[in-house]
Design a protein around this motif. Structure first.
Motif, short mmCIF file in Angstrom:
data_model
loop_
_atom_site.label_atom_id
_atom_site.label_comp_id
_atom_site.label_asym_id
_atom_site.label_seq_id
_atom_site.Cartn_x
_atom_site.Cartn_y
_atom_site.Cartn_z
N ASP A 100 6.69 10.06 1.72
CA ASP A 100 6.05 8.95 1.02
C ASP A 100 6.68 7.65 1.50
N CYS A 101 5.86 6.59 1.57
CA CYS A 101 6.36 5.30 2.01
C CYS A 101 5.48 4.18 1.45
N ILE A 102 5.89 2.95 1.71
CA ILE A 102 5.13 1.77 1.29
C ILE A 102 4.88 0.92 2.54
N VAL A 103 3.64 0.52 2.75
CA VAL A 103 3.30 -0.41 3.83
C VAL A 103 3.41 -1.82 3.25
N LYS A 104 4.41 -2.58 3.72
CA LYS A 104 4.70 -3.91 3.19
C LYS A 104 3.94 -5.02 3.93
N GLU A 105 3.68 -4.81 5.22
CA GLU A 105 2.91 -5.74 6.03
C GLU A 105 2.03 -4.92 6.96
N ILE A 106 0.82 -5.45 7.23
CA ILE A 106 -0.10 -4.71 8.10
C ILE A 106 -0.91 -5.69 8.93
N SER A 107 -1.29 -5.26 10.13
CA SER A 107 -2.16 -6.04 11.01
C SER A 107 -3.11 -5.08 11.70
N LEU A 140 -0.24 8.13 9.89
CA LEU A 140 0.00 7.33 8.69
C LEU A 140 -1.29 7.32 7.88
N ALA A 141 -1.24 7.90 6.69
CA ALA A 141 -2.41 7.95 5.80
C ALA A 141 -2.19 6.93 4.68
N LEU A 142 -3.03 5.89 4.63
CA LEU A 142 -2.92 4.85 3.61
C LEU A 142 -3.65 5.27 2.35
N SER A 143 -3.22 4.73 1.21
CA SER A 143 -3.82 5.08 -0.07
C SER A 143 -5.27 4.63 -0.18
N ASP A 144 -5.70 3.70 0.68
CA ASP A 144 -7.10 3.25 0.65
C ASP A 144 -8.01 4.10 1.53
N GLY A 145 -7.46 5.19 2.10
CA GLY A 145 -8.27 6.13 2.88
C GLY A 145 -8.17 5.97 4.39
N ARG A 146 -7.63 4.86 4.87
CA ARG A 146 -7.49 4.68 6.32
C ARG A 146 -6.36 5.56 6.85
N LEU A 206 0.83 -1.20 0.00
CA LEU A 206 0.00 0.00 0.00
C LEU A 206 0.86 1.25 0.00
N GLY A 207 0.57 2.17 -0.91
CA GLY A 207 1.20 3.47 -0.84
C GLY A 207 0.67 4.20 0.38
N ALA A 208 1.51 5.02 1.01
CA ALA A 208 1.09 5.73 2.22
C ALA A 208 1.93 6.99 2.39
#
Length: 94
Positions: A39-46, A66-72, A25-27
Motif C-alpha cells: 500500500d502507498c500514497i501518490v503525493k504528486e502525479i504527472s 501501480l494501481a491507483l484508487s481511481d482505477g488507473r 491518492l491511495g494506491a
C-alpha cells in the motif's frame, strides 16, 4: 531553464518533462507476477510519473505496476528512492 534545488546538502537538477500536480491518492504497488503488493500514497502525479510515499521504499523492486484508487494503472520504473519515498516514471498505462 531547468530549476535547481538543494536536497540534503547536494545540488540537484529537475529534469522532468511534465509538470507534477499535488494529489493524495491511495494506491498499490504490484509486483512478483501480481502476487505481492504494498500500500502507498501518490503525493504528486504527472502525465509521465509520480512521487510515491511508502513505509519502506528500499524493499520496492526497480519496476512494478501501480494501481491507483481511481482505477488507473501504470507500469513504472524507479528513477530515485529515499527511505520512505520513490520517484517513478510511467512506462505506459496498463
Amino acid at each position: 531553464m531547468i530549476p535547481e534545488i538543494i536536497v540534503e546538502g547536494r545540488r540537484q537538477v529537475h529534469e522532468r518533462r511534465h509538470q507534477r500536480s499535488k494529489s493524495f491518492l491511495g494506491a498499490k504497488i504490484i509486483f512478483n507476477g501480481d502476487h505481492s503488493t504494498f500500500d502507498c500514497i501518490v503525493k504528486e502525479i504527472s502525465a509521465g510519473g509520480a512521487l510515491i510515499k511508502i513505509e519502506n521504499a528500499l524493499s520496492v523492486p526497480e519496476s512494478f505496476g501501480l494501481a491507483l484508487s481511481d482505477g488507473r494503472r501504470f507500469e513504472c520504473e524507479v528513477r530515485w528512492r529515499r527511505i520512505n519515498s520513490l520517484g517513478v516514471e510511467f512506462l505506459f498505462a496498463a
